[in-house]
Design a protein around this motif. Structure first.
Motif, PDB file in Angstrom:
ATOM      1  N   ARG A 285       2.257  10.818   2.004  1.00 40.55           N
ATOM      2  CA  ARG A 285       3.315  10.742   2.997  1.00 40.55           C
ATOM      3  C   ARG A 285       4.468   9.894   2.449  1.00 40.55           C
ATOM      4  NH1 ARG A 285       0.220  13.916   4.650  1.00 40.55           N
ATOM      5  NH2 ARG A 285      -0.608  14.201   6.776  1.00 40.55           N
ATOM      6  N   ASN A 286       5.698  10.320   2.740  1.00 32.56           N
ATOM      7  CA  ASN A 286       6.886   9.554   2.367  1.00 32.56           C
ATOM      8  C   ASN A 286       7.434   8.839   3.589  1.00 32.56           C
ATOM      9  OD1 ASN A 286       6.844  10.508  -0.331  1.00 32.56           O
ATOM     10  ND2 ASN A 286       7.926  12.365   0.288  1.00 32.56           N
ATOM     11  N   LEU A 287       7.973   7.647   3.383  1.00 35.42           N
ATOM     12  CA  LEU A 287       8.601   6.904   4.464  1.00 35.42           C
ATOM     13  C   LEU A 287      10.079   6.713   4.176  1.00 35.42           C
ATOM     14  CD1 LEU A 287       6.092   3.994   5.321  1.00 35.42           C
ATOM     15  CD2 LEU A 287       6.288   6.243   6.389  1.00 35.42           C
ATOM     16  N   VAL A 288      10.870   6.691   5.239  1.00 35.01           N
ATOM     17  CA  VAL A 288      12.281   6.319   5.145  1.00 35.01           C
ATOM     18  C   VAL A 288      12.439   4.984   5.858  1.00 35.01           C
ATOM     19  CG1 VAL A 288      13.028   8.718   5.064  1.00 35.01           C
ATOM     20  CG2 VAL A 288      12.905   7.548   7.267  1.00 35.01           C
ATOM     21  N   PRO A 289      13.505   4.229   5.556  1.00 35.71           N
ATOM     22  CA  PRO A 289      13.683   2.910   6.168  1.00 35.71           C
ATOM     23  C   PRO A 289      13.585   2.958   7.695  1.00 35.71           C
ATOM     24  CG  PRO A 289      15.236   3.184   4.388  1.00 35.71           C
ATOM     25  CD  PRO A 289      14.561   4.510   4.560  1.00 35.71           C
ATOM     26  N   GLY A 290      12.854   1.997   8.237  1.00 34.23           N
ATOM     27  CA  GLY A 290      12.665   1.916   9.678  1.00 34.23           C
ATOM     28  C   GLY A 290      11.421   2.617  10.161  1.00 34.23           C
ATOM     29  N   GLU A 291      10.690   3.264   9.255  1.00 34.21           N
ATOM     30  CA  GLU A 291       9.453   3.951   9.635  1.00 34.21           C
ATOM     31  C   GLU A 291       8.229   3.122   9.269  1.00 34.21           C
ATOM     32  OE1 GLU A 291      10.454   8.714   9.564  1.00 34.21           O
ATOM     33  OE2 GLU A 291       9.476   7.812   7.822  1.00 34.21           O
ATOM     34  N   GLN A 292       7.173   3.332  10.051  1.00 34.69           N
ATOM     35  CA  GLN A 292       5.891   2.665   9.801  1.00 34.69           C
ATOM     36  C   GLN A 292       4.785   3.713   9.772  1.00 34.69           C
ATOM     37  OE1 GLN A 292       3.538   0.384  12.954  1.00 34.69           O
ATOM     38  NE2 GLN A 292       4.320  -1.314  11.720  1.00 34.69           N
ATOM     39  N   LEU A 293       3.931   3.620   8.749  1.00 39.51           N
ATOM     40  CA  LEU A 293       2.767   4.493   8.672  1.00 39.51           C
ATOM     41  C   LEU A 293       1.554   3.739   9.169  1.00 39.51           C
ATOM     42  CD1 LEU A 293       1.743   7.084   6.078  1.00 39.51           C
ATOM     43  CD2 LEU A 293       0.068   5.356   6.725  1.00 39.51           C
ATOM     44  N   PHE A 294       0.889   4.335  10.147  1.00 43.87           N
ATOM     45  CA  PHE A 294      -0.322   3.784  10.739  1.00 43.87           C
ATOM     46  C   PHE A 294      -1.505   4.566  10.186  1.00 43.87           C
ATOM     47  CE2 PHE A 294      -3.508   4.974  13.847  1.00 43.87           C
ATOM     48  CZ  PHE A 294      -3.910   3.791  14.456  1.00 43.87           C
ATOM     49  N   LEU A 295      -2.478   3.865   9.619  1.00 43.51           N
ATOM     50  CA  LEU A 295      -3.677   4.501   9.073  1.00 43.51           C
ATOM     51  C   LEU A 295      -4.916   3.877   9.682  1.00 43.51           C
ATOM     52  CD1 LEU A 295      -5.300   6.248   7.039  1.00 43.51           C
ATOM     53  CD2 LEU A 295      -4.999   4.392   5.377  1.00 43.51           C
ATOM     54  N   ASN A 296      -5.724   4.697  10.330  1.00 43.78           N
ATOM     55  CA  ASN A 296      -7.010   4.245  10.857  1.00 43.78           C
ATOM     56  C   ASN A 296      -8.058   4.394   9.763  1.00 43.78           C
ATOM     57  OD1 ASN A 296      -9.736   4.544  12.141  1.00 43.78           O
ATOM     58  ND2 ASN A 296      -8.545   4.175  14.000  1.00 43.78           N
ATOM     59  N   LYS A 297      -8.630   3.282   9.337  1.00 39.67           N
ATOM     60  CA  LYS A 297      -9.576   3.291   8.212  1.00 39.67           C
ATOM     61  C   LYS A 297     -10.877   4.005   8.544  1.00 39.67           C
ATOM     62  CE  LYS A 297      -9.293  -1.204   7.798  1.00 39.67           C
ATOM     63  NZ  LYS A 297      -9.520  -2.600   7.330  1.00 39.67           N
ATOM     64  N   LYS A 298     -11.246   4.051   9.812  1.00 43.20           N
ATOM     65  CA  LYS A 298     -12.531   4.643  10.187  1.00 43.20           C
ATOM     66  C   LYS A 298     -12.474   6.170  10.226  1.00 43.20           C
ATOM     67  CE  LYS A 298     -14.559   0.780  12.753  1.00 43.20           C
ATOM     68  NZ  LYS A 298     -15.134   0.332  14.057  1.00 43.20           N
ATOM     69  N   ASN A 299     -11.434   6.705  10.847  1.00 39.65           N
ATOM     70  CA  ASN A 299     -11.372   8.166  10.990  1.00 39.65           C
ATOM     71  C   ASN A 299     -10.235   8.810  10.215  1.00 39.65           C
ATOM     72  OD1 ASN A 299      -9.053   7.621  12.489  1.00 39.65           O
ATOM     73  ND2 ASN A 299     -10.120   7.765  14.466  1.00 39.65           N
ATOM     74  N   SER A 300      -9.516   7.999   9.400  1.00 42.79           N
ATOM     75  CA  SER A 300      -8.426   8.477   8.532  1.00 42.79           C
ATOM     76  C   SER A 300      -7.250   9.084   9.295  1.00 42.79           C
ATOM     77  CB  SER A 300      -8.966   9.504   7.522  1.00 42.79           C
ATOM     78  OG  SER A 300      -9.943   8.906   6.695  1.00 42.79           O
TER      79      SER A 300
END
Length: 390
Positions: A285-300
């Motif tokens: 995944r690519n991010l642009v400024p002002g974005e946040q990537l949320f990743l759940n470690k248990k269920n991906s």
């Protein structure tokens, strides 16, 4: 509540809106009026501190907006894009606002002045600059504010550790570890010029010097870190990569924040400037400024959303900024900074939502008293490095 207390609360609300870029022209005029009024208040004026130039710049900026936007009272005035100015203004305002809490769904409970806070003689220290440096031979050095350290290409003044520039052959690569305990913070300048701020309860693994022609790799083993990466263009195109157990962040040259605590299910990667590519198993995944990537470690589970970058990164500027956070989530942050265990006896208040800003150099008793005065908790007790909210 007195009229003065109501006015000060309104002032604080306007400041929050101003920093979020949501004030109208009429609200800016009101903000100037409040500002001028409190300049005459000796207590508040003294609490503003010595940064008069920052305060004056803030006022000048507001007045310029008023002058340039005449006629439309309901026009929303955006905040200045320069994040450095925003940090300076925020720090100046926070210095005299002390703790600003705007609780939502407040049940309106009145504080019982007869209730006494129990501390049992326990003193909870405010977090400070400290870390454990593990060298390539396995030996450890305690880094503390006010104490210096120097070894070959490494030097520390007790607040930041700096590695001198150099190049190694592949077989000569050596790693150091910087471990930040609960109740600590520290920053590091890597040998390529990249700056990293580490929050409480965090650990970073990194090479003493990078190898020319190979990706510059570091590993956030756990915790939270803010990276200001030296651009690849300054290093013959060598990429900068941040690893952790669940993802890989590939950087060209940028500023971003990674929050990946051991005791939390989710990892949050927030992009401030530039561009990053985040790899998770077979996904990218690519991010642009002002974005946040949320990743759940248990269920991906992966989710990308727009966020207020200031709220996510203010911790490195000596400020905790909360927006729509629950009392429970806030206490997780404070427990790391003050190195305490927090117990909320009344489970019904755990999800009280609020917006708040507080300085990291405050005593925890001051913060808890403010929460108590808003009626969110009836009382609190401190003993044996435990905080009990009642």
């Amino acid at each position: 509540m007195t009229r003065e207390e109501v006015d000060k609360q309104d002032f604080q609300v306007l400041i929050e809106k101003y920093l979020d870029g949501k004030t109208t022209l009429e609200e800016l005029k009101l903000l100037v009026n409040y500002y001028e009024s409190y300049q005459q208040d000796y207590t508040w004026c003294a609490a503003l501190g010595s940064e008069e130039s920052t305060r004056n710049r803030m006022l000048i900026n507001i007045l310029e907006e008023l002058q340039n936007n005449v006629g439309d009272a309901n026009k929303v005035i955006p905040f200045y894009k320069n994040k450095i100015v925003k940090y300076a203004v925020a720090a100046s305002l926070i210095a005299f606002l002390s703790v600003t809490f705007l609780f939502k769904n407040n049940n309106g409970n009145k504080v019982n002045d007869n209730e006494v806070v129990q501390t049992n003689g326990t003193t909870i220290a405010v977090g400070t600059d400290k870390a454990i440096l593990t060298l390539e031979d396995g030996s450890q050095v305690a880094l503390e504010k006010g104490k210096s350290f120097q070894k070959e290409t490494t030097v520390s003044n007790g607040e930041v550790i700096t590695y001198k520039k150099g190049e190694l052959k592949a077989e000569e690569i050596k790693y150091n570890y910087l471990t930040i305990p609960r109740g600590g913070q520290f920053s590091i300048t890597l040998s390529d010029g990249t700056k990293v701020w580490l929050n409480s309860d965090s650990e970073l693994k990194y090479p003493v010097q990078f190898i020319k022609g190979q990706p510059r790799k570091v590993e956030l083993l756990y915790g939270e870190a803010y990276f200001d990466v030296s651009p690849s263009a300054s290093h013959n195109g060598d990429k900068f990569i941040v690893l952790n157990a669940s993802q890989e962040v590939e950087v060209i040259g940028t500023e971003f924040n990674v929050k990946a605590y051991k005791d939390e299910t989710n990892i949050y990667t927030t992009l401030v400037e530039g561009k990053v590519t985040i790899s998770m198993d077979d996904k990218k995944r690519n991010l642009v400024p002002g974005e946040q990537l949320f990743l759940n470690k248990k269920n991906s589970t992966i989710l990308i959303k727009k966020v207020d970058v200031y709220n996510e990164t203010a911790w490195k500027e000596g400020v905790f900024s909360f927006e729509d956070k629950s009392l429970k989530d806030m206490m997780v942050v404070l427990s790391r900074w003050y190195d305490v265990e927090v117990i909320i006896e009344n489970k019904s208040i755990e999800n009280e939502q609020f917006v708040g800003i507080l300085r990291k150099n405050q005593k925890i008793e001051e913060i808890l008293t403010s929460i108590k005065n808003f009626g969110i908790i009836k009382n609190f007790e401190i003993y044996d490095k435990k905080v009990v909210l009642k």
